[in-house]
Design an enzyme around this catalytic site. Structure first.
Site, PDB file in Angstrom:
ATOM      1  NE  ARG A 109      -3.850  -2.237   2.257  1.00  0.00           N
ATOM      2  CZ  ARG A 109      -4.906  -2.387   3.051  1.00  0.00           C
ATOM      3  NH1 ARG A 109      -5.199  -1.456   3.939  1.00  0.00           N
ATOM      4  NH2 ARG A 109      -5.652  -3.471   2.954  1.00  0.00           N
ATOM      5  CE1 TYR A 125     -14.081   6.168  -6.461  1.00  0.00           C
ATOM      6  CE2 TYR A 125     -13.413   4.782  -8.307  1.00  0.00           C
ATOM      7  CZ  TYR A 125     -13.837   4.919  -6.998  1.00  0.00           C
ATOM      8  OH  TYR A 125     -14.014   3.801  -6.225  1.00  0.00           O
ATOM      9  N   PRO A 126     -11.807  10.665  -7.626  1.00  0.00           N
ATOM     10  CG  PRO A 126     -12.107  13.001  -7.608  1.00  0.00           C
ATOM     11  CD  PRO A 126     -12.160  11.785  -8.514  1.00  0.00           C
ATOM     12  CG  MET A 127     -13.396   8.357  -2.381  1.00  0.00           C
ATOM     13  SD  MET A 127     -14.165   6.770  -1.958  1.00  0.00           S
ATOM     14  CE  MET A 127     -15.448   7.307  -0.816  1.00  0.00           C
ATOM     15  CE  LYS A 129     -16.191   6.809   4.023  1.00  0.00           C
ATOM     16  NZ  LYS A 129     -15.277   6.400   2.959  1.00  0.00           N
ATOM     17  CG  HIS A 152     -16.214   0.277   1.486  1.00  0.00           C
ATOM     18  ND1 HIS A 152     -17.291   0.266   0.631  1.00  0.00           N
ATOM     19  CD2 HIS A 152     -15.313   1.143   0.941  1.00  0.00           C
ATOM     20  CE1 HIS A 152     -17.063   1.081  -0.385  1.00  0.00           C
ATOM     21  NE2 HIS A 152     -15.867   1.612  -0.233  1.00  0.00           N
ATOM     22  CD  GLN A 165     -10.168   0.192  -3.841  1.00  0.00           C
ATOM     23  OE1 GLN A 165     -11.304   0.385  -4.255  1.00  0.00           O
ATOM     24  NE2 GLN A 165      -9.940  -0.179  -2.591  1.00  0.00           N
ATOM     25  CB  SER A 203     -19.920   3.571  -0.648  1.00  0.00           C
ATOM     26  OG  SER A 203     -19.978   4.228  -1.889  1.00  0.00           O
TER      27      SER A 203
END
Length: 232
Positions: A109, A125-127, A129, A152, A165, A203
């Site tokens: 990671r 893509y960005p995300m 919370k 998740h 990912q 999500s």
């Protein structure tokens, strides 16, 4: 003569720049390839993808121990005649909910080796919370957040072997809190994993998403050929 700037290096992990480029009449194929070669020679990992749609033609995802190397790549590609259409800055990280993972997983990671083999479908893509009054992620206690993130993660693990990912942290570095890069076997793997994971509470109730960028991973030379930047 200009002196070399002091390194701007994360204390843990790597600096990451997703740069999305458009072709211009001034774009020079040899200069673009030379810019990428110079970056890789300086220890930068550079992933190239030919992109679909109107937002950009080429994506470069670059990872380095020094943000200055990312800046040099950006400068060199702009000088080669590409136009920067969009960008996203982040850092590799180990989630606060994954501190006890085995060392091999921790290093994967913090120091991913990209691109993974056999995963040509690319999506970024960005995300963030949400902080809505009725759905404020940051008002939840740690144990509840950890429980939701485990759920998740379990959804994501169903796609092991099909999807790699890479989640990078961008709080304070860009407009969203994370950047998500997916490398998949098939384009429908992208659609299926994103759709499946959106039903998780973490999500469905708390996720905010930015624009999606989709393309195909290939070597720099192949990508340039496919987007119309061929040898003169």
């Amino acid at each position: 003569l200009a002196t070399m700037p002091q390194p701007s290096s994360p204390s843990v992990g790597l600096a990451v720049a997703h740069l999305f480029w458009k072709l211009t009449p001034l774009a020079d194929r040899d200069q673009v390839l030379a810019a990428i070669d110079a970056a890789t020679g300086a220890g930068v990992q550079v992933v190239t993808a030919a992109m679909l749609g109107h937002r950009c033609d080429l994506a470069t995802m670059a990872l380095s121990t020094d943000q200055w190397e990312l800046r040099r790549l950006q400068t060199a590609l702009a000088q080669a005649g590409l136009e920067l259409a969009d960008s996203y800055q982040s850092l590799t990280e180990l989630s606060e909910y994954a501190q006890g993972v085995p060392e091999e997983m921790r290093q994967a990671r913090l120091h991913p080796v990209l691109p993974p083999e056999g995963k040509p479908a690319f999506c970024f893509y960005p995300m963030s919370k949400r902080r809505w009054p009725e759905a404020n992620w940051f008002a939840l206690d740690y144990d509840r957040r950890k429980e939701l993130m485990y759920e998740h993660g379990a959804s994501g693990r169903k796609f092991a072997g099909r999807v790699v990912q890479v989640v990078t942290g961008s709080t304070g570095l860009d407009d969203y809190e994370w950047g998500v890069t997916l490398f998949c076997e098939h384009p429908d793997d992208v659609k299926e994993v994103v759709y499946t994971m959106r039903f998780d509470v973490a999500s469905a109730l708390y996720g905010e998403f930015g624009q999606f960028f989709v393309g195909m991973v290939e070597s720099p030379a192949a990508c340039l050929h496919e987007i119309g930047l061929t040898a003169g």
